[in-house]
Design a protein around this motif. Structure first.
Motif, PDB file in Angstrom:
ATOM      1  N   GLY A   7      40.367  37.581  32.700  1.00 25.17           N
ATOM      2  CA  GLY A   7      39.985  38.429  33.814  1.00 25.17           C
ATOM      3  C   GLY A   7      41.185  38.785  34.655  1.00 25.17           C
ATOM      4  N   PHE A   8      40.949  39.402  35.789  1.00 23.49           N
ATOM      5  CA  PHE A   8      42.025  39.810  36.685  1.00 23.49           C
ATOM      6  C   PHE A   8      42.450  38.613  37.531  1.00 23.49           C
ATOM      7  CE2 PHE A   8      43.459  42.203  40.610  1.00 23.49           C
ATOM      8  CZ  PHE A   8      44.636  42.667  40.036  1.00 23.49           C
ATOM      9  N   HIS A   9      43.613  38.071  37.209  1.00 21.45           N
ATOM     10  CA  HIS A   9      44.173  36.913  37.918  1.00 21.45           C
ATOM     11  C   HIS A   9      43.256  35.693  37.859  1.00 21.45           C
ATOM     12  CE1 HIS A   9      47.818  38.677  39.526  1.00 21.45           C
ATOM     13  NE2 HIS A   9      47.141  39.744  39.901  1.00 21.45           N
ATOM     14  N   GLY A  10      42.511  35.542  36.779  1.00 20.81           N
ATOM     15  CA  GLY A  10      41.667  34.362  36.659  1.00 20.81           C
ATOM     16  C   GLY A  10      40.675  34.488  35.522  1.00 20.81           C
ATOM     17  N   LEU A  11      39.868  33.460  35.343  1.00 26.11           N
ATOM     18  CA  LEU A  11      38.873  33.425  34.270  1.00 26.11           C
ATOM     19  C   LEU A  11      37.502  33.177  34.870  1.00 26.11           C
ATOM     20  CD1 LEU A  11      40.737  31.106  31.713  1.00 26.11           C
ATOM     21  CD2 LEU A  11      40.790  33.612  31.842  1.00 26.11           C
ATOM     22  N   ASP A  12      36.538  34.028  34.533  1.00 25.40           N
ATOM     23  CA  ASP A  12      35.164  33.780  34.946  1.00 25.40           C
ATOM     24  C   ASP A  12      34.445  32.968  33.874  1.00 25.40           C
ATOM     25  OD1 ASP A  12      34.605  35.604  32.902  1.00 25.40           O
ATOM     26  OD2 ASP A  12      34.029  37.226  34.262  1.00 25.40           O
ATOM     27  N   ASP A  13      33.177  32.673  34.098  1.00 25.66           N
ATOM     28  CA  ASP A  13      32.432  31.848  33.153  1.00 25.66           C
ATOM     29  C   ASP A  13      32.341  32.498  31.785  1.00 25.66           C
ATOM     30  OD1 ASP A  13      32.056  29.903  35.050  1.00 25.66           O
ATOM     31  OD2 ASP A  13      30.034  30.566  35.607  1.00 25.66           O
TER      32      ASP A  13
ATOM     33  N   PRO B  41      44.379  33.752  13.892  1.00 29.58           N
ATOM     34  CA  PRO B  41      45.092  33.989  15.150  1.00 29.58           C
ATOM     35  C   PRO B  41      44.157  34.552  16.204  1.00 29.58           C
ATOM     36  CG  PRO B  41      45.644  35.682  13.533  1.00 29.58           C
ATOM     37  CD  PRO B  41      44.813  34.665  12.816  1.00 29.58           C
ATOM     38  N   ILE B  42      44.503  34.327  17.467  1.00 31.27           N
ATOM     39  CA  ILE B  42      43.703  34.780  18.597  1.00 31.27           C
ATOM     40  C   ILE B  42      44.531  35.742  19.431  1.00 31.27           C
ATOM     41  CG2 ILE B  42      42.458  34.111  20.682  1.00 31.27           C
ATOM     42  CD1 ILE B  42      42.097  31.329  19.436  1.00 31.27           C
ATOM     43  N   GLY B  43      44.048  36.968  19.584  1.00 30.53           N
ATOM     44  CA  GLY B  43      44.671  37.945  20.460  1.00 30.53           C
ATOM     45  C   GLY B  43      43.902  38.022  21.766  1.00 30.53           C
ATOM     46  N   VAL B  44      44.603  38.029  22.882  1.00 31.26           N
ATOM     47  CA  VAL B  44      43.948  37.986  24.193  1.00 31.26           C
ATOM     48  C   VAL B  44      44.306  39.221  25.014  1.00 31.26           C
ATOM     49  CG1 VAL B  44      43.538  36.646  26.286  1.00 31.26           C
ATOM     50  CG2 VAL B  44      44.093  35.469  24.144  1.00 31.26           C
ATOM     51  N   HIS B  45      43.269  39.911  25.472  1.00 29.26           N
ATOM     52  CA  HIS B  45      43.431  40.979  26.464  1.00 29.26           C
ATOM     53  C   HIS B  45      43.615  40.335  27.830  1.00 29.26           C
ATOM     54  CE1 HIS B  45      42.282  44.655  28.804  1.00 29.26           C
ATOM     55  NE2 HIS B  45      41.760  43.739  29.603  1.00 29.26           N
ATOM     56  N   HIS B  46      44.719  40.673  28.499  1.00 32.17           N
ATOM     57  CA  HIS B  46      44.940  40.200  29.860  1.00 32.17           C
ATOM     58  C   HIS B  46      44.795  41.395  30.797  1.00 32.17           C
ATOM     59  CE1 HIS B  46      46.988  37.007  27.519  1.00 32.17           C
ATOM     60  NE2 HIS B  46      46.416  36.251  28.432  1.00 32.17           N
ATOM     61  N   GLU B  47      43.819  41.322  31.664  1.00 34.81           N
ATOM     62  CA  GLU B  47      43.519  42.443  32.550  1.00 34.81           C
ATOM     63  C   GLU B  47      44.715  42.747  33.440  1.00 34.81           C
ATOM     64  OE1 GLU B  47      41.003  45.500  33.834  1.00 34.81           O
ATOM     65  OE2 GLU B  47      40.845  44.116  32.148  1.00 34.81           O
TER      66      GLU B  47
ATOM     67  N   THR C 189      47.470  40.090  33.743  1.00 28.26           N
ATOM     68  CA  THR C 189      47.383  38.887  34.567  1.00 28.26           C
ATOM     69  C   THR C 189      46.597  37.765  33.874  1.00 28.26           C
ATOM     70  OG1 THR C 189      45.309  39.523  35.676  1.00 28.26           O
ATOM     71  CG2 THR C 189      47.374  40.365  36.615  1.00 28.26           C
ATOM     72  N   ALA C 190      46.636  36.594  34.479  1.00 25.62           N
ATOM     73  CA  ALA C 190      45.875  35.397  34.083  1.00 25.62           C
ATOM     74  C   ALA C 190      46.330  34.786  32.767  1.00 25.62           C
ATOM     75  CB  ALA C 190      44.375  35.681  34.026  1.00 25.62           C
ATOM     76  N   ALA C 191      47.487  35.172  32.268  1.00 22.61           N
ATOM     77  CA  ALA C 191      47.976  34.564  31.026  1.00 22.61           C
ATOM     78  C   ALA C 191      48.210  33.063  31.177  1.00 22.61           C
ATOM     79  CB  ALA C 191      49.246  35.272  30.552  1.00 22.61           C
ATOM     80  N   PRO C 192      48.718  32.564  32.302  1.00 20.11           N
ATOM     81  CA  PRO C 192      48.843  31.104  32.432  1.00 20.11           C
ATOM     82  C   PRO C 192      47.500  30.387  32.350  1.00 20.11           C
ATOM     83  CG  PRO C 192      50.226  32.207  34.051  1.00 20.11           C
ATOM     84  CD  PRO C 192      49.352  33.263  33.443  1.00 20.11           C
ATOM     85  N   ASP C 193      46.455  30.987  32.912  1.00 20.26           N
ATOM     86  CA  ASP C 193      45.121  30.391  32.844  1.00 20.26           C
ATOM     87  C   ASP C 193      44.633  30.337  31.401  1.00 20.26           C
ATOM     88  OD1 ASP C 193      44.113  30.556  35.967  1.00 20.26           O
ATOM     89  OD2 ASP C 193      45.409  32.211  35.405  1.00 20.26           O
ATOM     90  N   VAL C 194      44.897  31.418  30.661  1.00 24.71           N
ATOM     91  CA  VAL C 194      44.498  31.479  29.251  1.00 24.71           C
ATOM     92  C   VAL C 194      45.228  30.418  28.445  1.00 24.71           C
ATOM     93  CG1 VAL C 194      44.672  32.890  27.161  1.00 24.71           C
ATOM     94  CG2 VAL C 194      43.801  33.895  29.283  1.00 24.71           C
ATOM     95  N   LEU C 195      46.531  30.296  28.665  1.00 26.05           N
ATOM     96  CA  LEU C 195      47.310  29.290  27.948  1.00 26.05           C
ATOM     97  C   LEU C 195      46.840  27.877  28.276  1.00 26.05           C
ATOM     98  CD1 LEU C 195      51.041  30.468  27.987  1.00 26.05           C
ATOM     99  CD2 LEU C 195      49.662  29.908  25.982  1.00 26.05           C
ATOM    100  N   ASP C 196      46.556  27.643  29.548  1.00 27.38           N
ATOM    101  CA  ASP C 196      46.108  26.316  29.949  1.00 27.38           C
ATOM    102  C   ASP C 196      44.811  25.936  29.245  1.00 27.38           C
ATOM    103  OD1 ASP C 196      46.130  23.930  31.788  1.00 27.38           O
ATOM    104  OD2 ASP C 196      44.248  24.860  32.416  1.00 27.38           O
ATOM    105  N   LEU C 197      43.901  26.905  29.116  1.00 29.88           N
ATOM    106  CA  LEU C 197      42.622  26.611  28.465  1.00 29.88           C
ATOM    107  C   LEU C 197      42.767  26.519  26.950  1.00 29.88           C
ATOM    108  CD1 LEU C 197      39.592  26.151  28.604  1.00 29.88           C
ATOM    109  CD2 LEU C 197      39.274  28.630  28.661  1.00 29.88           C
ATOM    110  N   LEU C 198      43.331  27.560  26.336  1.00 36.78           N
ATOM    111  CA  LEU C 198      43.375  27.604  24.874  1.00 36.78           C
ATOM    112  C   LEU C 198      44.309  26.553  24.284  1.00 36.78           C
ATOM    113  CD1 LEU C 198      43.336  31.425  24.050  1.00 36.78           C
ATOM    114  CD2 LEU C 198      41.526  29.761  23.626  1.00 36.78           C
TER     115      LEU C 198
END
Length: 315
Positions: free
Chosen positions: A145-151, A170-176, A179-188
């Motif tokens: 999401g935009f600067h974060g991750l929703d449920d 492989p997993i490709g991620v859309h970052h709005e 943004t929020a790439a650190p959040d994505v990395l932390d989770l995945l």
């Protein structure tokens, strides 16, 4: 297990992938772009043919399930043009979908749905009742999401991680807006154990923070830049500088480039451009002048071969 790139015509050796548009769309239909759908097979084939004429050999279509992906049409385009096509399973942000569809997919099991599209074949339509074709997805596409991750984003990312662990995909991620790439990395990676080498972090050029880019690169993930984009033109002028800075910081072999054509107007052959051909007609020569031919080969050929390959753990 054999390391391979899974295309819509079958698995190929990574070294056979060739010069690659690492993030684009041949077919796409989302409510926010009503009237600009990519839904014309002839136009899609024409765009790929021009790309091939410039030396292009492969394209990764990041359109996930439910957004006009036209999975059943992709093999014909690959055969007609001789260009490898890597397709995506997965789901985008919640606002792109009918809540009833998301509820049904969640009840049936999101990870199982992704795995089936990676190993059995993609659904040829935008509903769970669509017929299953023989063309298999070669990657999973999900979104932050935009600067974060929703449920919703957390559920999709978790399902993607489960599907990766079951298949190797492989997993490709859309970052709005990048943004929020650190959040994505932390989770995945941090919580769900997906290796960074299986992660393609998309749209990072839309948030041109050099320090953040270096932090993301330190994880070992692939950094996917796209452009130019009519929808996100504001940061186009910083694209090359961002690539050069990361290469000079030692991260050349993590960089990917894609066109991310999302509207009919943005096609080069049937619209107003710049489209897929811009990658090889304009960006590759500029990258070569800035960093040399060896670096351009890494970004367009060597890196995609690694990014889209997997040690597939299922047939």
């Amino acid at each position: 297990m054999v390391t391979a790139v899974r295309t819509v015509l079958g698995d190929i050796a990574p070294g056979d992938l060739g010069v690659t548009d690492a993030h684009d769309h041949l077919f796409l239909a989302v409510p926010s772009l009503a009237g600009q759908e990519l839904d014309d097979p002839a136009a899609a084939e024409a765009e790929v043919e021009v790309f091939a004429g410039l030396g292009g050999a492969a394209v990764a279509q990041w359109t996930p399930f439910g957004l006009g992906r036209a999975a059943g049409r992709l093999p014909a385009i690959a055969r007609a043009t001789g260009v490898h096509v890597v397709a995506a399973t997965g789901l985008h942000q919640a606002h792109h979908y009918d809540p009833a569809l998301l509820d049904r997919l969640s009840r049936d099991g999101l990870a199982a749905f992704f795995v089936a599209e990676l190993t059995e074949g993609m659904l040829d339509g935008d509903t769970p009742d669509a017929p299953r074709g023989t063309a298999r997805a070669g990657m999973i596409k999900v979104a932050g999401g935009f600067h974060g991750l929703d449920d919703h984003a957390r559920r999709m990312l978790t399902a993607a991680a489960e599907a990766h662990h079951a298949t190797g995909a492989p997993i490709g991620v859309h970052h709005e807006m990048g943004t929020a790439a650190p959040d994505v990395l932390d989770l995945l990676h941090g919580r769900l154990g997906v290796p960074p080498s299986a992660l393609l972090l998309g749209h990072l050029n839309r948030f041109p923070d050099p320090g953040l880019h270096r932090e993301l690169a330190a994880s070992g993930a692939f950094l996917a830049f796209d452009g130019p984009s009519r929808a996100h033109h504001a940061t186009d002028w910083r694209l090359l500088a961002g690539l050069v800075a990361l290469a000079e910081a030692g991260h050349l072999h993590q960089l990917l480039l894609g066109g991310d054509t999302v509207t009919a107007t943005a096609r080069a052959t049937t619209g107003e451009g710049p489209g897929m051909p811009y990658l090889l007609r304009t960006l590759r020569p500029r990258l070569t002048r800035a960093l040399g031919e060896e670096a351009a080969t890494a970004v367009f050929r060597t890196n995609p071969a690694r990014a889209f390959s997997a040690r597939w753990t299922t047939p």
